[in-house]
Design a protein around this motif. Structure first.
Motif, mmCIF file in Angstrom:
data_model
loop_
_atom_site.group_PDB
_atom_site.id
_atom_site.type_symbol
_atom_site.label_atom_id
_atom_site.label_comp_id
_atom_site.label_asym_id
_atom_site.label_seq_id
_atom_site.Cartn_x
_atom_site.Cartn_y
_atom_site.Cartn_z
ATOM 1 N N ASP A 94 0.813 -1.220 0.000
ATOM 2 C CA ASP A 94 0.000 0.000 0.000
ATOM 3 C C ASP A 94 0.848 1.273 0.000
ATOM 4 O OD1 ASP A 94 0.983 -0.197 2.550
ATOM 5 O OD2 ASP A 94 -0.959 -0.116 3.561
ATOM 6 N N SER A 95 2.173 1.135 -0.058
ATOM 7 C CA SER A 95 3.037 2.317 -0.182
ATOM 8 C C SER A 95 2.860 2.938 -1.572
ATOM 9 C CB SER A 95 4.505 1.934 0.033
ATOM 10 O OG SER A 95 4.690 1.345 1.295
ATOM 11 N N THR A 96 3.054 4.253 -1.672
ATOM 12 C CA THR A 96 2.909 4.922 -2.967
ATOM 13 C C THR A 96 4.287 5.268 -3.519
ATOM 14 O OG1 THR A 96 2.605 7.035 -1.818
ATOM 15 C CG2 THR A 96 0.625 5.844 -2.468
ATOM 16 N N LEU A 97 4.588 4.681 -4.673
ATOM 17 C CA LEU A 97 5.910 4.814 -5.290
ATOM 18 C C LEU A 97 5.754 4.949 -6.799
ATOM 19 C CD1 LEU A 97 7.627 1.843 -3.421
ATOM 20 C CD2 LEU A 97 7.921 4.265 -2.877
ATOM 21 N N ASN A 98 6.865 5.266 -7.470
ATOM 22 C CA ASN A 98 6.907 5.180 -8.929
ATOM 23 C C ASN A 98 6.912 3.701 -9.326
ATOM 24 O OD1 ASN A 98 7.055 7.993 -9.178
ATOM 25 N ND2 ASN A 98 9.293 7.963 -8.944
ATOM 26 N N SER A 99 6.864 3.435 -10.605
ATOM 27 C CA SER A 99 6.808 2.046 -11.068
ATOM 28 C C SER A 99 7.452 1.924 -12.442
ATOM 29 C CB SER A 99 5.357 1.548 -11.101
ATOM 30 O OG SER A 99 4.544 2.420 -11.859
ATOM 31 N N VAL A 100 7.672 0.659 -12.858
ATOM 32 C CA VAL A 100 8.203 0.376 -14.193
ATOM 33 C C VAL A 100 7.254 -0.594 -14.881
ATOM 34 C CG1 VAL A 100 10.125 -0.494 -15.550
ATOM 35 C CG2 VAL A 100 10.578 0.745 -13.412
ATOM 36 N N CYS A 101 6.729 -0.158 -16.027
ATOM 37 C CA CYS A 101 5.878 -1.018 -16.861
ATOM 38 C C CYS A 101 6.721 -1.612 -17.984
ATOM 39 C CB CYS A 101 4.737 -0.217 -17.484
ATOM 40 S SG CYS A 101 3.679 0.666 -16.329
ATOM 41 N N TYR A 102 6.166 -2.584 -18.657
ATOM 42 C CA TYR A 102 6.790 -3.036 -19.894
ATOM 43 C C TYR A 102 5.725 -3.111 -20.976
ATOM 44 C CZ TYR A 102 5.048 -7.890 -20.137
ATOM 45 O OH TYR A 102 4.259 -9.001 -20.267
ATOM 46 N N GLU A 103 6.170 -2.943 -22.204
ATOM 47 C CA GLU A 103 5.272 -3.006 -23.354
ATOM 48 C C GLU A 103 5.843 -3.997 -24.355
ATOM 49 O OE1 GLU A 103 2.833 0.155 -26.060
ATOM 50 O OE2 GLU A 103 4.924 0.636 -25.586
ATOM 51 N N ARG A 104 5.051 -5.010 -24.700
ATOM 52 C CA ARG A 104 5.518 -5.992 -25.670
ATOM 53 C C ARG A 104 5.381 -5.406 -27.069
ATOM 54 N NH1 ARG A 104 6.891 -10.828 -24.892
ATOM 55 N NH2 ARG A 104 5.827 -10.968 -22.876
ATOM 56 N N VAL A 105 6.497 -5.328 -27.789
ATOM 57 C CA VAL A 105 6.504 -4.755 -29.133
ATOM 58 C C VAL A 105 6.179 -5.825 -30.156
ATOM 59 C CG1 VAL A 105 7.861 -3.508 -30.850
ATOM 60 C CG2 VAL A 105 8.165 -3.014 -28.407
ATOM 61 N N SER A 106 6.974 -6.889 -30.158
ATOM 62 C CA SER A 106 6.720 -8.027 -31.050
ATOM 63 C C SER A 106 7.553 -9.204 -30.569
ATOM 64 C CB SER A 106 7.071 -7.684 -32.500
ATOM 65 O OG SER A 106 8.451 -7.407 -32.626
ATOM 66 N N GLY A 107 6.947 -10.375 -30.538
ATOM 67 C CA GLY A 107 7.659 -11.558 -30.099
ATOM 68 C C GLY A 107 8.231 -11.359 -28.710
ATOM 69 N N SER A 108 9.545 -11.525 -28.568
ATOM 70 C CA SER A 108 10.205 -11.360 -27.274
ATOM 71 C C SER A 108 10.740 -9.945 -27.067
ATOM 72 C CB SER A 108 11.363 -12.366 -27.150
ATOM 73 O OG SER A 108 12.303 -12.161 -28.193
ATOM 74 N N THR A 109 10.502 -9.042 -28.024
ATOM 75 C CA THR A 109 10.989 -7.671 -27.930
ATOM 76 C C THR A 109 10.051 -6.839 -27.066
ATOM 77 O OG1 THR A 109 11.929 -7.829 -30.157
ATOM 78 C CG2 THR A 109 11.652 -5.619 -29.228
ATOM 79 N N VAL A 110 10.608 -6.213 -26.027
ATOM 80 C CA VAL A 110 9.795 -5.393 -25.126
ATOM 81 C C VAL A 110 10.481 -4.054 -24.866
ATOM 82 C CG1 VAL A 110 8.799 -7.423 -23.992
ATOM 83 C CG2 VAL A 110 10.870 -6.358 -23.033
ATOM 84 N N ASN A 111 9.679 -3.079 -24.514
ATOM 85 C CA ASN A 111 10.191 -1.782 -24.065
ATOM 86 C C ASN A 111 9.894 -1.623 -22.578
ATOM 87 O OD1 ASN A 111 11.090 -0.965 -26.603
ATOM 88 N ND2 ASN A 111 9.110 -0.036 -27.133
ATOM 89 N N PHE A 112 10.842 -1.056 -21.821
ATOM 90 C CA PHE A 112 10.633 -0.759 -20.403
ATOM 91 C C PHE A 112 10.308 0.727 -20.257
ATOM 92 C CE2 PHE A 112 14.002 -4.194 -20.243
ATOM 93 C CZ PHE A 112 13.089 -5.205 -20.021
ATOM 94 N N VAL A 113 9.302 1.019 -19.439
ATOM 95 C CA VAL A 113 8.827 2.396 -19.311
ATOM 96 C C VAL A 113 8.778 2.785 -17.838
ATOM 97 C CG1 VAL A 113 6.980 4.010 -19.867
ATOM 98 C CG2 VAL A 113 7.402 2.043 -21.375
ATOM 99 N N PHE A 114 9.517 3.815 -17.465
ATOM 100 C CA PHE A 114 9.473 4.340 -16.100
ATOM 101 C C PHE A 114 8.255 5.239 -15.945
ATOM 102 C CE2 PHE A 114 10.524 7.804 -13.111
ATOM 103 C CZ PHE A 114 10.664 7.052 -11.945
ATOM 104 N N ILE A 115 7.466 5.019 -14.895
ATOM 105 C CA ILE A 115 6.259 5.798 -14.652
ATOM 106 C C ILE A 115 6.509 6.715 -13.458
ATOM 107 C CG2 ILE A 115 3.779 5.726 -14.211
ATOM 108 C CD1 ILE A 115 4.672 4.437 -16.882
ATOM 109 N N ASP A 116 6.621 7.998 -13.727
ATOM 110 C CA ASP A 116 6.897 8.991 -12.677
ATOM 111 C C ASP A 116 5.568 9.465 -12.082
ATOM 112 O OD1 ASP A 116 8.068 10.774 -10.987
ATOM 113 O OD2 ASP A 116 8.645 12.222 -12.540
ATOM 114 N N GLN A 117 4.911 8.547 -11.403
ATOM 115 C CA GLN A 117 3.618 8.839 -10.793
ATOM 116 C C GLN A 117 3.463 7.947 -9.564
ATOM 117 O OE1 GLN A 117 0.305 8.537 -13.500
ATOM 118 N NE2 GLN A 117 -1.208 8.370 -11.849
ATOM 119 N N LYS A 118 3.182 8.523 -8.424
ATOM 120 C CA LYS A 118 3.120 7.763 -7.173
ATOM 121 C C LYS A 118 1.802 6.984 -7.076
ATOM 122 C CE LYS A 118 7.001 9.242 -5.236
ATOM 123 N NZ LYS A 118 7.547 10.082 -6.301
#
Length: 328
Positions: free
Chosen positions: A136-160
């Motif tokens: 329940d702590s409020t922090l930033n986070s890291v998402c990932y987005e699948r581009v194609s096959g095993s290729t993914v992008n990592f996205v930093f989310i600057d939002q608590k």
């Protein structure tokens, strides 16, 4: 297939008859906590009901009395036999985790320690090391987005956000909270974090398993989300029997796993030729004819038949063989 006569002494075998109730589950419309329900089902039946496949779900949906549940306390849920193992960590985007010990981990020394018993989610520090942390702590986070096959992008989310909010955000805007399976990916994500800014990654405590300890690949959750306060499972009969996390102390109806009644009987057959009574095709045909004969004699359709093999692998013996086996 050659004609045969039933119950005439010539050759004998053991036939197992398994009879079932109208369904393999028993609904109890009495309000109990998960632990109380499990104790009741263990004493009276075979424990709380495990749900192993969609056939089980359909049986429950066809036999559950939603009106009766709602009349008791307005609750449309019923306890089932699934529990959470809080000793195992799983990734947010992987529902079934068979072998946690072989997966990549990058814990800080002394972690995870579940400090005060409330650290069920995981963060990455700005040095790339991991800690378990209160969800329940409020922090930033890291998402990932699948581009194609095993290729993914990592996205930093600057939002608590707390862990569940971060997970929902990542699933709605990208693919999910990030899963980290290699040291190179861990390094890439570390480079995204500003100094002094830890972030949620998609790891959390809580592996769901059947009460007998077996692990099932079948999952039927309303939504896959961690909840550290709700470690017991119930089926929602206003949502096609889909499962939900529930507080274990909530009182609700529940579903027991009914025992299967088994009986072994000796079948004696007379044959008019050299028919091989241990031929699988012959045995299958015999079972069909035996089942039909039992139905004709008024036995309920809710049963199954199977042959019982002897230690030597045989099923049928000629009468003289049976006598020799008994006296030897």
């Amino acid at each position: 297939m050659e004609k045969f006569l039933l119950f005439v002494i010539a050759a004998s075998a053991l036939l197992g008859i398994s009879s079932f109730a109208e369904c393999a589950f028993y609904f109890v419309y009495d309000q109990k906590t998960w632990t109380e329900a499990q104790s009741y089902c263990e004493e009276k039946f075979n424990g709380l009901a495990p749900i192993n496949n969609m056939e089980d779900v359909e049986i429950l949906n066809n036999h559950g009395n939603l009106s009766k549940m709602l009349a008791l306390d307005g609750n449309n849920l019923a306890w089932i036999g699934l529990r959470k193992d809080m000793s195992i960590f799983v990734w947010s985007d992987i529902e079934f985790y068979e072998d946690d010990n072989t997966m990549f981990r990058n814990w800080k020394s002394g972690e995870p320690n579940n400090f005060h018993g409330i650290e069920s989610c995981v963060i990455m520090r700005d040095d790339g090391l991991w800690n378990d942390y209160p969800c329940d702590s409020t922090l930033n986070s890291v998402c990932y987005e699948r581009v194609s096959g095993s290729t993914v992008n990592f996205v930093f989310i600057d939002q608590k956000m707390n862990f569940t909010e971060a997970q929902t955000f990542c699933r709605e805007q990208y693919t999910d909270l990030v899963s980290i399976t290699t040291s190179s990916d861990n390094e890439k994500i570390k480079q995204l974090l500003p100094p002094g800014s830890p972030a949620w990654i998609g790891l959390f405590r809580g592996y769901w398993e059947l009460l007998n300890g077996s692990k099932s690949t079948f999952m039927y959750w309303s939504e896959w989300q961690p909840d550290t306060e709700k470690n017991c499972s119930a089926a929602n009969f206003q949502n096609s029997g889909k499962w939900e996390y529930s507080n274990c102390d909530t009182r609700m109806s529940f579903i027991c796993n009914t025992p299967v009644l088994k009986q072994v009987v000796r079948v004696k057959l007379a044959r008019s030729s050299s028919l091989d009574l241990n031929d699988p095709a012959v045995l299958e045909d015999l079972l069909k004819k035996l089942k039909q004969k039992l139905k004709d004699q008024g036995v309920s359709e809710d049963f199954s038949l199977s042959w019982r093999k002897q230690p030597d692998g045989k099923i049928f013996y000629k009468e003289e063989e049976e006598a020799m086996k008994t006296t030897s």
